[in-house]
Enzyme design. Structure first.
Site, PDB file in Angstrom:
ATOM      1  N   HIS A   1     144.427  52.578 -15.934  1.00 23.65           N
ATOM      2  CA  HIS A   1     145.327  52.433 -14.895  1.00 23.65           C
ATOM      3  C   HIS A   1     145.490  53.636 -13.750  1.00 23.65           C
ATOM      4  CE1 HIS A   1     148.599  50.268 -12.614  1.00 23.65           C
ATOM      5  NE2 HIS A   1     149.043  51.478 -12.497  1.00 23.65           N
ATOM      6  N   GLU A   2     145.794  54.737 -14.792  1.00 24.21           N
ATOM      7  CA  GLU A   2     146.228  55.879 -14.010  1.00 24.21           C
ATOM      8  C   GLU A   2     144.952  56.559 -13.619  1.00 24.21           C
ATOM      9  OE1 GLU A   2     149.160  56.572 -13.360  1.00 24.21           O
ATOM     10  OE2 GLU A   2     149.908  54.951 -14.631  1.00 24.21           O
TER      11      GLU A   2
ATOM     12  N   HIS B   1     144.194  55.304 -10.019  1.00 21.78           N
ATOM     13  CA  HIS B   1     144.966  55.806  -9.119  1.00 21.78           C
ATOM     14  C   HIS B   1     144.148  57.264  -8.856  1.00 21.78           C
ATOM     15  CE1 HIS B   1     148.739  53.525  -8.952  1.00 21.78           C
ATOM     16  NE2 HIS B   1     148.822  53.771 -10.344  1.00 21.78           N
TER      17      HIS B   1
END
Length: 148
Positions: free
Chosen positions: A66-67, A70
Site C-alpha cells: 500500500h505504501e 503511494h
C-alpha cells in the site's frame, strides 16, 4: 525483524510487484497508533507500525505494498492520494489492501458500569460514572445503587 531486514523486504517487494527500485529509507515507527504505515511526502521514506508484526508477515507485506503504491505514484508525478483513480488501479493491480486491519491487541472493550434502582429494580448501564446521591430513577423516583 530489524530495520535492515525491513529495508530488504521493502526493496524486494518493490522490485517483484512494481518492477521499480525503492531508493529511499524504510523504518519502523513505534509512535504510529491508528495506521499500519505511512508514506512521507517530504522525504519519500516509508514508516511501518511494528505492532503489525504480531499480526503476521502477510499483513505487513500488505501494508508495504500500500505504501509503495503511494511512493511510486508520487515519484512519477501521478495521483498518489487514496481517492485518485490511478491509486485505486495500482492497488488492485498489486493486490494491496486499501486499509489495514485493526490491531487485535489494541481492540479495547469498553468497561460498563451498572446501576440499579432499589425500588423498581430497573437496570442502568453506563460508560461513565454518575453521582448516585444526585440522581434518582427516571421511572419511579427511587434511589439508585451501584452494582458493578
Amino acid at each position: 525483524m530489524n530495520e535492515a531486514q525491513l529495508q530488504e523486504l521493502v526493496e524486494s517487494i518493490s522490485i517483484t510487484h512494481f518492477n521499480k527500485k525503492f531508493l529511499h529509507k524504510a523504518s519502523f515507527n513505534n509512535r504510529l497508533r491508528t495506521t499500519g504505515g505511512r508514506y512521507l511526502l517530504r522525504t519519500s521514506n516509508i514508516e511501518i507500525n511494528p505492532k503489525y508484526l504480531a499480526e503476521g508477515l502477510e499483513e505487513v507485506v500488505g501494508i508495504i505494498k500500500h505504501e509503495l503504491c503511494h511512493y511510486h505514484l508520487h515519484i512519477e508525478g501521478r495521483g498518489y492520494k487514496h481517492g485518485d483513480p490511478e491509486f485505486k488501479e495500482l492497488l488492485a493491480k498489486v493486490k494491496a489492501p486499501r486499509f489495514c486491519k485493526p490491531l487485535q491487541t489494541a481492540a479495547r472493550t469498553k468497561k460498563t458500569i451498572e446501576y440499579q434502582c432499589s425500588s423498581c429494580l430497573l437496570l442502568y448501564k453506563r460508560y461513565k460514572r454518575m453521582n448516585i446521591n444526585k440522581y434518582v430513577c427516571g421511572k419511579c423516583g427511587g434511589k439508585i445503587k451501584l452494582i458493578s
